[in-house]
Design a protein around this motif. Structure first.
Motif, mmCIF file in Angstrom:
data_model
loop_
_atom_site.group_PDB
_atom_site.id
_atom_site.type_symbol
_atom_site.label_atom_id
_atom_site.label_comp_id
_atom_site.label_asym_id
_atom_site.label_seq_id
_atom_site.Cartn_x
_atom_site.Cartn_y
_atom_site.Cartn_z
ATOM 1 N N ILE A 167 46.008 74.671 55.512
ATOM 2 C CA ILE A 167 47.174 76.070 55.608
ATOM 3 C C ILE A 167 46.981 77.006 56.368
ATOM 4 N N LEU A 168 45.949 77.708 56.554
ATOM 5 C CA LEU A 168 45.519 78.926 57.772
ATOM 6 C C LEU A 168 45.243 78.873 58.349
ATOM 7 N N MET A 169 44.350 77.118 58.858
ATOM 8 C CA MET A 169 44.520 77.219 60.024
ATOM 9 C C MET A 169 46.123 76.940 60.793
ATOM 10 N N TYR A 199 45.919 90.025 55.930
ATOM 11 C CA TYR A 199 46.611 89.535 54.386
ATOM 12 C C TYR A 199 46.453 87.867 54.990
ATOM 13 N N PRO A 200 46.862 86.855 55.462
ATOM 14 C CA PRO A 200 47.176 85.173 55.529
ATOM 15 C C PRO A 200 45.571 84.744 55.138
ATOM 16 N N ILE A 201 44.307 85.543 55.674
ATOM 17 C CA ILE A 201 43.326 85.313 54.858
ATOM 18 C C ILE A 201 42.972 85.585 52.773
ATOM 19 N N LEU A 202 43.396 86.517 53.366
ATOM 20 C CA LEU A 202 43.138 86.555 51.794
ATOM 21 C C LEU A 202 44.274 85.865 51.034
ATOM 22 N N ASP A 203 45.231 85.561 51.405
ATOM 23 C CA ASP A 203 46.584 84.951 50.734
ATOM 24 C C ASP A 203 45.824 83.704 50.926
ATOM 25 N N ALA A 204 45.138 83.030 51.696
ATOM 26 C CA ALA A 204 44.545 81.302 51.746
ATOM 27 C C ALA A 204 44.094 81.624 50.579
#
Length: 285
Positions: A167-169, A199-204
């Protein structure tokens, strides 16, 4: 919940369906109030976006900012009423503290906006948002490890890590890369790019990964209605992650906090508040 469902599952079978308490009238009324608040938010937001209501956007921001505080006020007392089991209380208390933290950050955001007349993102308020991730991460950790004596955690954790990474990728390829990191320098300041990437990294890995793992564990145990609170928590974490991604893109195109983004940031804490009410209904004595 009068006992910790996460550890209780290892000792006793779930009650028969006929013994499971129904969702209370209080919870249904709270859900209806949340829906009405969401309708009001979207209506005001849309009117502001279309120029029908001059201060519509500002009113919407205030509503979105207050919702986490309202849900924290719902969750924190609810956590104390759930069970005598310390782990259960701590899990839900951490979720409540996370919303309290982000709510305080929102108030700081509004104060800075009023004082400067400009969008202050990112600002000192981000410290409180980061504290939310710490609280949520700890809450998910406690929820997941409480299954360790019931079922193996290895496969759910490995698979959820893989899913979160994919998802992060995808988010990185479709949004973060082209619209944040490699976008023209004049579109966003460096500090904004950093936070919109972080934030997307933390979300993932703090939200999506443990949410997927928890969902797999709840499914494996065939918890039925007793899994409802956790499905609401999972939906809340997913909604927050999606909203952060949409916000990163809308920031690039100059749209800022669109009605879609505001709705997502409102729904996420509402789902968490609803989760604790459902938990109280299902696990009360």
């Amino acid at each position: 919940m009068t006992e910790n469902v996460m550890s209780h599952e290892a000792r006793l079978p779930f009650p028969r369906r006929s013994e499971v308490p129904a969702i209370s009238r209080r919870t249904r009324l709270a859900a209806a109030a949340m829906v009405l608040t969401l309708v009001l938010l979207v209506t005001v937001d849309m009117m502001g976006a279309r120029g029908i209501l001059a201060q519509g956007g500002n009113i919407a921001v205030v509503i979105v900012s207050i919702i986490p505080l309202a849900m924290a006020a719902l969750i924190l007392p609810g956590a104390r009423a759930l069970a005598s089991d310390g782990t259960t209380r701590l899990q839900w208390t951490l979720f409540g503290l996370g919303l309290l933290s982000v709510g305080v950050g929102n108030i700081i955001f509004i104060a800075l906006y009023v004082a400067t007349g400009e969008d202050p993102y990112p600002s000192i308020a981000e410290v409180f948002t980061l504290a939310m991730y710490a609280c949520f991460g700890a809450a998910f950790y406690l929820a997941i490890v409480s299954y360790r004596n019931v079922v193996s955690l290895r496969f759910p954790l490995v698979l959820s890590f893989a899913i979160a990474s994919v998802i992060l990728m995808l988010v990185g390829i479709t949004v973060v890369g082209p619209y944040v990191i490699f976008a023209p320098t004049e579109t966003q300041p460096l500090v904004t790019r950093i936070f919109n990437t972080m934030y997307p990294i933390l979300d993932a890995y703090i939200l999506i990964m443990p949410a997927v793992a928890l969902g797999m564990l709840v499914s494996r145990l065939n918890a039925g209605r007793f899994g409802w609170p956790w499905w609401l928590v999972i939906a809340s974490a997913t909604m927050l992650a999606v909203s952060d991604t949409v916000f990163a893109y809308s920031g690039y195109i100059g749209a800022g906090r669109t009605p879609i983004v505001d709705a997502g940031y409102a729904i996420a804490p509402m789902l968490l508040g609803l989760a604790v009410l459902v938990a109280q209904d299902l696990y009360r004595e």
